[in-house]
Design a protein around this motif. Structure first.
Motif, PDB file in Angstrom:
ATOM      1  N   LYS A 195      27.612  40.367  13.287  1.00 62.71           N
ATOM      2  CA  LYS A 195      26.204  40.492  12.895  1.00 62.71           C
ATOM      3  C   LYS A 195      25.728  39.134  12.427  1.00 62.71           C
ATOM      4  O   LYS A 195      26.508  38.342  11.884  1.00 62.71           O
ATOM      5  CB  LYS A 195      26.066  41.524  11.760  1.00 62.71           C
ATOM      6  CG  LYS A 195      24.683  41.630  11.130  1.00 62.71           C
ATOM      7  CD  LYS A 195      24.689  42.605   9.950  1.00 62.71           C
ATOM      8  CE  LYS A 195      23.360  42.629   9.217  1.00 62.71           C
ATOM      9  NZ  LYS A 195      23.389  43.559   8.051  1.00 62.71           N
ATOM     10  N   MET A 196      24.450  38.848  12.614  1.00 65.12           N
ATOM     11  CA  MET A 196      23.905  37.574  12.155  1.00 65.12           C
ATOM     12  C   MET A 196      22.486  37.777  11.630  1.00 65.12           C
ATOM     13  O   MET A 196      21.705  38.558  12.184  1.00 65.12           O
ATOM     14  CB  MET A 196      23.873  36.552  13.297  1.00 65.12           C
ATOM     15  CG  MET A 196      23.255  35.209  12.898  1.00 65.12           C
ATOM     16  SD  MET A 196      23.221  34.013  14.258  1.00 65.12           S
ATOM     17  CE  MET A 196      21.981  34.760  15.326  1.00 65.12           C
ATOM     18  N   VAL A 197      22.181  37.076  10.554  1.00 64.28           N
ATOM     19  CA  VAL A 197      20.798  36.949  10.106  1.00 64.28           C
ATOM     20  C   VAL A 197      20.461  35.471  10.187  1.00 64.28           C
ATOM     21  O   VAL A 197      21.127  34.631   9.567  1.00 64.28           O
ATOM     22  CB  VAL A 197      20.586  37.475   8.686  1.00 64.28           C
ATOM     23  CG1 VAL A 197      19.127  37.321   8.276  1.00 64.28           C
ATOM     24  CG2 VAL A 197      20.993  38.938   8.582  1.00 64.28           C
ATOM     25  N   VAL A 198      19.462  35.156  10.983  1.00 60.94           N
ATOM     26  CA  VAL A 198      19.108  33.761  11.230  1.00 60.94           C
ATOM     27  C   VAL A 198      17.709  33.480  10.682  1.00 60.94           C
ATOM     28  O   VAL A 198      16.809  34.316  10.765  1.00 60.94           O
ATOM     29  CB  VAL A 198      19.195  33.425  12.734  1.00 60.94           C
ATOM     30  CG1 VAL A 198      18.261  34.296  13.552  1.00 60.94           C
ATOM     31  CG2 VAL A 198      18.922  31.948  12.992  1.00 60.94           C
ATOM     32  N   VAL A 199      17.562  32.300  10.084  1.00 63.11           N
ATOM     33  CA  VAL A 199      16.266  31.834   9.586  1.00 63.11           C
ATOM     34  C   VAL A 199      15.820  30.692  10.489  1.00 63.11           C
ATOM     35  O   VAL A 199      16.577  29.741  10.714  1.00 63.11           O
ATOM     36  CB  VAL A 199      16.360  31.345   8.134  1.00 63.11           C
ATOM     37  CG1 VAL A 199      14.983  30.927   7.623  1.00 63.11           C
ATOM     38  CG2 VAL A 199      16.954  32.421   7.239  1.00 63.11           C
ATOM     39  N   THR A 200      14.612  30.777  11.010  1.00 65.00           N
ATOM     40  CA  THR A 200      14.136  29.774  11.945  1.00 65.00           C
ATOM     41  C   THR A 200      12.629  29.596  11.783  1.00 65.00           C
ATOM     42  O   THR A 200      11.940  30.501  11.302  1.00 65.00           O
ATOM     43  CB  THR A 200      14.473  30.178  13.396  1.00 65.00           C
ATOM     44  OG1 THR A 200      13.899  29.233  14.307  1.00 65.00           O
ATOM     45  CG2 THR A 200      13.921  31.560  13.720  1.00 65.00           C
ATOM     46  N   THR A 201      12.148  28.453  12.197  1.00 65.47           N
ATOM     47  CA  THR A 201      10.697  28.238  12.203  1.00 65.47           C
ATOM     48  C   THR A 201      10.134  28.371  13.613  1.00 65.47           C
ATOM     49  O   THR A 201       8.926  28.253  13.809  1.00 65.47           O
ATOM     50  CB  THR A 201      10.357  26.837  11.663  1.00 65.47           C
ATOM     51  OG1 THR A 201      10.996  25.846  12.480  1.00 65.47           O
ATOM     52  CG2 THR A 201      10.812  26.685  10.222  1.00 65.47           C
ATOM     53  N   GLU A 202      11.018  28.605  14.587  1.00 68.55           N
ATOM     54  CA  GLU A 202      10.595  28.673  15.978  1.00 68.55           C
ATOM     55  C   GLU A 202      10.916  30.042  16.570  1.00 68.55           C
ATOM     56  O   GLU A 202      11.716  30.796  16.018  1.00 68.55           O
ATOM     57  CB  GLU A 202      11.308  27.583  16.800  1.00 68.55           C
ATOM     58  CG  GLU A 202      11.054  26.179  16.275  1.00 68.55           C
ATOM     59  CD  GLU A 202      11.925  25.167  16.989  1.00 68.55           C
ATOM     60  OE1 GLU A 202      11.356  24.380  17.785  1.00 68.55           O
ATOM     61  OE2 GLU A 202      13.147  25.159  16.770  1.00 68.55           O
ATOM     62  N   ASP A 203      10.332  30.323  17.692  1.00 70.61           N
ATOM     63  CA  ASP A 203      10.633  31.561  18.409  1.00 70.61           C
ATOM     64  C   ASP A 203      11.910  31.338  19.227  1.00 70.61           C
ATOM     65  O   ASP A 203      11.904  30.581  20.202  1.00 70.61           O
ATOM     66  CB  ASP A 203       9.469  31.919  19.335  1.00 70.61           C
ATOM     67  CG  ASP A 203       9.678  33.256  20.042  1.00 70.61           C
ATOM     68  OD1 ASP A 203      10.788  33.820  19.912  1.00 70.61           O
ATOM     69  OD2 ASP A 203       8.760  33.724  20.732  1.00 70.61           O
ATOM     70  N   ILE A 204      12.989  31.974  18.814  1.00 76.49           N
ATOM     71  CA  ILE A 204      14.271  31.807  19.506  1.00 76.49           C
ATOM     72  C   ILE A 204      14.756  33.135  20.086  1.00 76.49           C
ATOM     73  O   ILE A 204      15.938  33.289  20.396  1.00 76.49           O
ATOM     74  CB  ILE A 204      15.343  31.198  18.581  1.00 76.49           C
ATOM     75  CG1 ILE A 204      15.540  32.078  17.322  1.00 76.49           C
ATOM     76  CG2 ILE A 204      14.986  29.772  18.193  1.00 76.49           C
ATOM     77  CD1 ILE A 204      16.718  31.655  16.466  1.00 76.49           C
TER      78      ILE A 204
END
Length: 318
Positions: free
Chosen positions: A279-288
């Motif tokens: 499982k992953m929780v990712v923080v991003t400023t872009e649409d990935i």
């Protein structure tokens, strides 16, 4: 605290958040309680320490519930004796229904009335137990009250900080979203930076390891942990060199001017995470989203956190 024979099986949680944090709070609630938050109060059978969350204001372990105040008072009067000193408070939650709201003097009067019925020794200044009474949807609730201790506020005073690091409120909520169940879960922050997420996770008892490829941050991370008497494994390594398996990965994607990533590098990072984390929780400023899907992750929940015009996206993947 000396427990009464009544065992609470319902808990009332009151919440408080700023407008820009609403979606983050609601995502945390969905993760911790497996429920949707529609107001600033939640009734649940799940027992969660209010200090885990930056948004829970307090918790009432419900001992009695009554259709009327008189009904509740009879139940309180029939309680067996408490061996601890106590006081009683009346609680209104934020944006309470006007029909449920108790005025200031009314709250004091009701609290005094309830307090006189409890078999035990009252202590208004230094009680061992705080009882609370509140009204929700026309029903009266009474139980043991615990308040959030604001631990993340203390963590703002880290010796080392990045200007672009997550603030401690977001970091603490991020950990709760990633790791709702604390026991038996192996977690990694493979791009841990100065250790903001590590501090919050370790302070909750999460089994988490940190790693980063930048040797310049290693001393700062360890000093931050030691400052709060926390300890946990921190490795100097590239994400591509991680070989252990983890239940959860928490990744705050690099985004500042000093660490701009190409699409290829983003793909490689997330591909590595897919290899070592379930499982992953990712923080991003872009649409990935496209990259996440391409490397094999399924997006199961998400929210945005705004600070002025700056927007972070939190994406939960399995």
């Amino acid at each position: 605290m000396s427990k009464n024979s009544v065992v609470p099986n319902t808990f009332l949680y009151t919440f408080n958040y700023a407008e820009e944090e609403e979606h983050l709070c609601k995502l945390e609630v969905r993760s911790l309680f497996r429920a949707n938050l529609h107001a600033f109060i939640l009734e649940s059978r799940m027992d969660v320490d209010p200090s885990r969350s930056p948004f829970i204001k307090g918790k009432i372990e419900v001992l009695f519930k009554g259709d009327t105040l008189e009904d509740l008072l009879k139940k309180v009067e029939a309680m067996s004796a408490w061996n601890s000193t106590y006081k009683v408070i009346g609680i209104n939650y934020r944006d309470i229904d006007p029909l449920d709201k108790m005025g200031f003097e009314e709250r004091k009067a009701i609290a005094r009335q309830v307090g006189c019925l409890i078999p035990g020794v009252a202590n208004l200044h230094h009680p061992e137990i705080v009882f609370a009474i509140t009204k929700l949807k026309g029903k009266w609730y009474f139980g043991c009250y615990s308040e959030n201790q604001g631990i993340w506020l203390i963590h703002q005073q880290k010796p080392h900080n990045y200007s672009t690091a997550l603030n401690t409120r977001v970091a603490r909520a991020l950990v709760n979203i990633a790791v709702p169940e604390l026991t038996g879960v192996k977690v990694i922050d493979p791009c841990c930076g100065i250790g903001t997420v590590l501090v919050e996770a370790l302070s909750m008892g999460v089994n988490i390891a940190g790693s980063d490829y930048n040797p310049l941050v290693m001393k700062g991370i360890r000093n931050n942990l030691a400052h709060f008497d926390l300890s946990g494994p921190v490795f100097l390594r590239d994400i591509r060199d991680i070989t252990e398996m983890y239940d959860v990965a928490i990744i705050d994607m690099p985004y500042n001017l000093c660490s701009v990533l190409s699409d290829k590098e983003k793909f490689e990072m997330l591909q590595c995470a897919r290899r070592f984390a379930k499982k992953m929780v990712v923080v991003t400023t872009e649409d990935i989203d496209e990259i996440l899907n391409e490397v094999g992750f399924e997006i199961v929940d998400r929210c945005e956190v705004k600070k002025g015009k700056f927007i972070r996206k939190l994406v939960v993947c399995c």
